[in-house]
Design a protein around this motif. Structure first.
Motif, PDB file in Angstrom:
ATOM      1  N   GLU A  29      49.321  38.310  35.300  1.00 19.35           N
ATOM      2  CA  GLU A  29      49.987  37.325  34.458  1.00 19.35           C
ATOM      3  C   GLU A  29      49.547  35.894  34.742  1.00 19.35           C
ATOM      4  O   GLU A  29      49.538  35.063  33.851  1.00 19.35           O
ATOM      5  N   LYS A  30      49.184  35.614  35.984  1.00 16.02           N
ATOM      6  CA  LYS A  30      48.953  34.219  36.367  1.00 16.02           C
ATOM      7  C   LYS A  30      47.498  33.876  36.642  1.00 16.02           C
ATOM      8  O   LYS A  30      47.181  32.731  36.919  1.00 16.02           O
ATOM      9  N   THR A  31      46.613  34.856  36.561  1.00 20.54           N
ATOM     10  CA  THR A  31      45.209  34.598  36.857  1.00 20.54           C
ATOM     11  C   THR A  31      44.401  34.672  35.573  1.00 20.54           C
ATOM     12  O   THR A  31      44.500  35.633  34.828  1.00 20.54           O
ATOM     13  N   THR A  32      43.606  33.637  35.312  1.00 25.57           N
ATOM     14  CA  THR A  32      42.799  33.617  34.095  1.00 25.57           C
ATOM     15  C   THR A  32      41.323  33.874  34.373  1.00 25.57           C
ATOM     16  O   THR A  32      40.600  34.290  33.481  1.00 25.57           O
ATOM     17  N   ASP A  33      40.891  33.659  35.589  1.00 27.34           N
ATOM     18  CA  ASP A  33      39.492  33.863  35.947  1.00 27.34           C
ATOM     19  C   ASP A  33      39.293  35.300  36.432  1.00 27.34           C
ATOM     20  O   ASP A  33      39.949  35.751  37.371  1.00 27.34           O
ATOM     21  N   LYS A  34      38.392  36.021  35.794  1.00 24.36           N
ATOM     22  CA  LYS A  34      38.191  37.437  36.095  1.00 24.36           C
ATOM     23  C   LYS A  34      37.748  37.670  37.545  1.00 24.36           C
ATOM     24  O   LYS A  34      38.195  38.610  38.192  1.00 24.36           O
ATOM     25  N   ILE A  35      36.892  36.813  38.066  1.00 23.09           N
ATOM     26  CA  ILE A  35      36.400  36.982  39.441  1.00 23.09           C
ATOM     27  C   ILE A  35      37.551  36.816  40.436  1.00 23.09           C
ATOM     28  O   ILE A  35      37.688  37.607  41.373  1.00 23.09           O
ATOM     29  N   ILE A  36      38.361  35.803  40.229  1.00 20.73           N
ATOM     30  CA  ILE A  36      39.516  35.576  41.108  1.00 20.73           C
ATOM     31  C   ILE A  36      40.495  36.740  40.978  1.00 20.73           C
ATOM     32  O   ILE A  36      41.043  37.216  41.974  1.00 20.73           O
ATOM     33  N   GLU A  37      40.686  37.203  39.744  1.00 16.42           N
ATOM     34  CA  GLU A  37      41.585  38.331  39.505  1.00 16.42           C
ATOM     35  C   GLU A  37      41.118  39.575  40.264  1.00 16.42           C
ATOM     36  O   GLU A  37      41.914  40.257  40.899  1.00 16.42           O
ATOM     37  N   LEU A  38      39.840  39.873  40.201  1.00 17.29           N
ATOM     38  CA  LEU A  38      39.311  41.037  40.909  1.00 17.29           C
ATOM     39  C   LEU A  38      39.465  40.892  42.419  1.00 17.29           C
ATOM     40  O   LEU A  38      39.774  41.861  43.118  1.00 17.29           O
ATOM     41  N   SER A  39      39.274  39.683  42.916  1.00 19.50           N
ATOM     42  CA  SER A  39      39.439  39.435  44.343  1.00 19.50           C
ATOM     43  C   SER A  39      40.896  39.650  44.759  1.00 19.50           C
ATOM     44  O   SER A  39      41.173  40.305  45.773  1.00 19.50           O
ATOM     45  N   ARG A  40      41.815  39.118  43.978  1.00 18.21           N
ATOM     46  CA  ARG A  40      43.244  39.292  44.281  1.00 18.21           C
ATOM     47  C   ARG A  40      43.661  40.751  44.158  1.00 18.21           C
ATOM     48  O   ARG A  40      44.477  41.244  44.941  1.00 18.21           O
ATOM     49  N   PHE A  41      43.087  41.443  43.169  1.00 19.80           N
ATOM     50  CA  PHE A  41      43.390  42.854  43.003  1.00 19.80           C
ATOM     51  C   PHE A  41      42.904  43.654  44.208  1.00 19.80           C
ATOM     52  O   PHE A  41      43.599  44.558  44.684  1.00 19.80           O
ATOM     53  N   ALA A  42      41.727  43.321  44.722  1.00 21.38           N
ATOM     54  CA  ALA A  42      41.199  44.009  45.900  1.00 21.38           C
ATOM     55  C   ALA A  42      42.113  43.784  47.108  1.00 21.38           C
ATOM     56  O   ALA A  42      42.380  44.721  47.877  1.00 21.38           O
TER      57      ALA A  42
END
Length: 54
Positions: A29-42
């Motif tokens: 919901e709060k992440t718009t950058d795909k790279i940052i999102e993938l990092s946070r997901f990991a």
């Protein structure tokens, strides 16, 4: 005492799972950058692995 607090007190695993679910929701919901999102997901995935839940 509200219901959630009582539930979490009686079943601490439910609170852990709830917190993990909230963390996952916040990532998407709060992440718009795909790279940052993938990092946070990991990082979230590692947290789930460490929790001992399947």
């Amino acid at each position: 005492m509200d219901r959630a607090a009582l539930l979490f007190e009686l079943y601490p695993d439910i609170e852990k799972v709830y917190d993990l679910a909230q963390d996952l929701r916040n990532i998407f919901e709060k992440t718009t950058d795909k790279i940052i999102e993938l990092s946070r997901f990991a990082k979230w995935h590692e947290k789930v692995n460490q929790s001992g839940f399947k």
